[in-house]
Design a protein around this motif. Structure first.
Motif, PDB file in Angstrom:
ATOM      1  N   ALA A  27      -1.776 -16.807 -17.134  1.00 12.28           N
ATOM      2  CA  ALA A  27      -2.570 -15.737 -17.729  1.00 12.28           C
ATOM      3  C   ALA A  27      -2.287 -14.389 -17.065  1.00 12.28           C
ATOM      4  O   ALA A  27      -2.224 -13.363 -17.735  1.00 12.28           O
ATOM      5  CB  ALA A  27      -4.062 -16.072 -17.644  1.00 12.28           C
ATOM      6  N   GLN A  28      -2.088 -14.396 -15.752  1.00 21.24           N
ATOM      7  CA  GLN A  28      -1.811 -13.138 -15.051  1.00 21.24           C
ATOM      8  C   GLN A  28      -0.486 -12.535 -15.502  1.00 21.24           C
ATOM      9  O   GLN A  28      -0.326 -11.321 -15.530  1.00 21.24           O
ATOM     10  CB  GLN A  28      -1.800 -13.345 -13.527  1.00 21.24           C
ATOM     11  CG  GLN A  28      -3.146 -13.690 -12.957  1.00 21.24           C
ATOM     12  CD  GLN A  28      -3.468 -15.178 -13.070  1.00 21.24           C
ATOM     13  OE1 GLN A  28      -2.698 -15.983 -13.598  1.00 21.24           O
ATOM     14  NE2 GLN A  28      -4.629 -15.558 -12.590  1.00 21.24           N
ATOM     15  N   GLY A  34      -3.311  -7.431 -15.277  1.00 24.10           N
ATOM     16  CA  GLY A  34      -4.582  -6.854 -15.700  1.00 24.10           C
ATOM     17  C   GLY A  34      -5.547  -7.936 -16.159  1.00 24.10           C
ATOM     18  O   GLY A  34      -5.475  -9.071 -15.693  1.00 24.10           O
ATOM     19  N   THR A  35      -6.433  -7.581 -17.071  1.00 22.08           N
ATOM     20  CA  THR A  35      -7.422  -8.550 -17.542  1.00 22.08           C
ATOM     21  C   THR A  35      -7.353  -8.791 -19.045  1.00 22.08           C
ATOM     22  O   THR A  35      -8.091  -9.630 -19.550  1.00 22.08           O
ATOM     23  CB  THR A  35      -8.853  -8.096 -17.196  1.00 22.08           C
ATOM     24  OG1 THR A  35      -9.100  -6.827 -17.793  1.00 22.08           O
ATOM     25  CG2 THR A  35      -9.062  -8.031 -15.691  1.00 22.08           C
ATOM     26  N   GLN A  36      -6.466  -8.074 -19.773  1.00 20.45           N
ATOM     27  CA  GLN A  36      -6.413  -8.247 -21.223  1.00 20.45           C
ATOM     28  C   GLN A  36      -4.976  -8.263 -21.720  1.00 20.45           C
ATOM     29  O   GLN A  36      -4.095  -7.626 -21.140  1.00 20.45           O
ATOM     30  CB  GLN A  36      -7.173  -7.128 -21.941  1.00 20.45           C
ATOM     31  CG  GLN A  36      -8.645  -7.180 -21.715  1.00 20.45           C
ATOM     32  CD  GLN A  36      -9.386  -6.204 -22.624  1.00 20.45           C
ATOM     33  OE1 GLN A  36      -8.813  -5.617 -23.527  1.00 20.45           O
ATOM     34  NE2 GLN A  36     -10.663  -6.058 -22.376  1.00 20.45           N
ATOM     35  N   ARG A  49      -8.728 -12.316 -22.874  1.00 12.94           N
ATOM     36  CA  ARG A  49      -9.381 -11.588 -21.791  1.00 12.94           C
ATOM     37  C   ARG A  49      -9.698 -12.534 -20.648  1.00 12.94           C
ATOM     38  O   ARG A  49     -10.148 -13.658 -20.868  1.00 12.94           O
ATOM     39  CB  ARG A  49     -10.674 -10.946 -22.284  1.00 12.94           C
ATOM     40  CG  ARG A  49     -11.351 -10.077 -21.253  1.00 12.94           C
ATOM     41  CD  ARG A  49     -12.448  -9.228 -21.855  1.00 12.94           C
ATOM     42  NE  ARG A  49     -13.561  -9.997 -22.392  1.00 12.94           N
ATOM     43  CZ  ARG A  49     -14.649 -10.325 -21.693  1.00 12.94           C
ATOM     44  NH1 ARG A  49     -14.765  -9.966 -20.440  1.00 12.94           N
ATOM     45  NH2 ARG A  49     -15.610 -10.999 -22.275  1.00 12.94           N
ATOM     46  N   ILE A  50      -9.437 -12.090 -19.425  1.00 14.55           N
ATOM     47  CA  ILE A  50      -9.825 -12.831 -18.228  1.00 14.55           C
ATOM     48  C   ILE A  50     -11.141 -12.233 -17.748  1.00 14.55           C
ATOM     49  O   ILE A  50     -11.229 -11.034 -17.487  1.00 14.55           O
ATOM     50  CB  ILE A  50      -8.770 -12.730 -17.113  1.00 14.55           C
ATOM     51  CG1 ILE A  50      -7.404 -13.221 -17.620  1.00 14.55           C
ATOM     52  CG2 ILE A  50      -9.207 -13.518 -15.887  1.00 14.55           C
ATOM     53  CD1 ILE A  50      -6.271 -12.996 -16.639  1.00 14.55           C
ATOM     54  N   THR A  51     -12.176 -13.060 -17.642  1.00 13.92           N
ATOM     55  CA  THR A  51     -13.492 -12.570 -17.226  1.00 13.92           C
ATOM     56  C   THR A  51     -13.550 -12.421 -15.705  1.00 13.92           C
ATOM     57  O   THR A  51     -12.681 -12.893 -14.983  1.00 13.92           O
ATOM     58  CB  THR A  51     -14.605 -13.531 -17.668  1.00 13.92           C
ATOM     59  OG1 THR A  51     -14.484 -14.744 -16.935  1.00 13.92           O
ATOM     60  CG2 THR A  51     -14.542 -13.807 -19.166  1.00 13.92           C
ATOM     61  N   ARG A  52     -14.608 -11.784 -15.227  1.00 14.04           N
ATOM     62  CA  ARG A  52     -14.816 -11.651 -13.777  1.00 14.04           C
ATOM     63  C   ARG A  52     -14.959 -13.005 -13.110  1.00 14.04           C
ATOM     64  O   ARG A  52     -14.634 -13.170 -11.943  1.00 14.04           O
ATOM     65  CB  ARG A  52     -16.066 -10.822 -13.497  1.00 14.04           C
ATOM     66  CG  ARG A  52     -15.867  -9.363 -13.785  1.00 14.04           C
ATOM     67  CD  ARG A  52     -17.082  -8.576 -13.340  1.00 14.04           C
ATOM     68  NE  ARG A  52     -17.187  -7.428 -14.218  1.00 14.04           N
ATOM     69  CZ  ARG A  52     -18.309  -6.861 -14.558  1.00 14.04           C
ATOM     70  NH1 ARG A  52     -19.450  -7.329 -14.117  1.00 14.04           N
ATOM     71  NH2 ARG A  52     -18.316  -5.825 -15.350  1.00 14.04           N
ATOM     72  N   ILE A  57     -11.116 -15.883 -22.429  1.00 19.24           N
ATOM     73  CA  ILE A  57     -11.766 -15.747 -23.739  1.00 19.24           C
ATOM     74  C   ILE A  57     -10.690 -15.280 -24.706  1.00 19.24           C
ATOM     75  O   ILE A  57     -10.004 -14.282 -24.469  1.00 19.24           O
ATOM     76  CB  ILE A  57     -12.921 -14.736 -23.692  1.00 19.24           C
ATOM     77  CG1 ILE A  57     -14.007 -15.222 -22.738  1.00 19.24           C
ATOM     78  CG2 ILE A  57     -13.477 -14.509 -25.089  1.00 19.24           C
ATOM     79  CD1 ILE A  57     -15.139 -14.237 -22.548  1.00 19.24           C
ATOM     80  N   LEU A  58     -10.523 -16.020 -25.804  1.00 20.75           N
ATOM     81  CA  LEU A  58      -9.587 -15.660 -26.852  1.00 20.75           C
ATOM     82  C   LEU A  58     -10.380 -15.340 -28.111  1.00 20.75           C
ATOM     83  O   LEU A  58     -11.136 -16.177 -28.604  1.00 20.75           O
ATOM     84  CB  LEU A  58      -8.612 -16.815 -27.129  1.00 20.75           C
ATOM     85  CG  LEU A  58      -7.527 -16.556 -28.158  1.00 20.75           C
ATOM     86  CD1 LEU A  58      -6.572 -15.479 -27.685  1.00 20.75           C
ATOM     87  CD2 LEU A  58      -6.783 -17.842 -28.458  1.00 20.75           C
ATOM     88  N   THR A  59     -10.236 -14.111 -28.626  1.00 16.62           N
ATOM     89  CA  THR A  59     -10.970 -13.709 -29.820  1.00 16.62           C
ATOM     90  C   THR A  59      -9.994 -13.137 -30.838  1.00 16.62           C
ATOM     91  O   THR A  59      -8.911 -12.677 -30.503  1.00 16.62           O
ATOM     92  CB  THR A  59     -12.045 -12.653 -29.502  1.00 16.62           C
ATOM     93  OG1 THR A  59     -11.432 -11.545 -28.841  1.00 16.62           O
ATOM     94  CG2 THR A  59     -13.131 -13.226 -28.632  1.00 16.62           C
ATOM     95  N   LYS A  60     -10.431 -13.171 -32.092  1.00 18.91           N
ATOM     96  CA  LYS A  60      -9.618 -12.670 -33.189  1.00 18.91           C
ATOM     97  C   LYS A  60      -9.948 -11.209 -33.453  1.00 18.91           C
ATOM     98  O   LYS A  60     -11.022 -10.743 -33.252  1.00 18.91           O
ATOM     99  CB  LYS A  60      -9.911 -13.497 -34.447  1.00 18.91           C
ATOM    100  CG  LYS A  60      -8.911 -13.346 -35.505  1.00 18.91           C
ATOM    101  CD  LYS A  60      -9.179 -14.401 -36.544  1.00 18.91           C
ATOM    102  CE  LYS A  60      -8.147 -14.336 -37.633  1.00 18.91           C
ATOM    103  NZ  LYS A  60      -8.413 -15.269 -38.667  1.00 18.91           N
TER     104      LYS A  60
END
Length: 60
Positions: A27-28, A34-36, A49-52, A57-60
């Motif tokens: 993921a990194q 980053g985080t996205q 998105r990588i959360t804190r 989280i994968l969204t459309k």
């Protein structure tokens, strides 16, 4: 330590039960530290998105 091989597209391949021969993308690497990141599948764009808390989280 797990034996990992780099594939042509920059993914690693993990043999055995963990990877089962599928490419493994870190993921990194996808977020370039980053985080996205955006992931494109056909004509659809998804947001990764990588959360804190270190979850994905994968969204459309």
């Amino acid at each position: 330590m797990t034996d990992m091989r780099l594939t042509r597209d920059g993914a690693t391949e993990v043999p055995g039960p963990l990877g089962e021969g599928f490419p493994v993308h870190h993921a990194q690497d996808l977020t370039r530290g980053g985080t996205q990141a955006r992931i494109v599948l056909g004509d659809q764009v998804y947001s990764l998105r990588i959360t804190r808390a270190g979850k994905l989280i994968l969204t459309k």
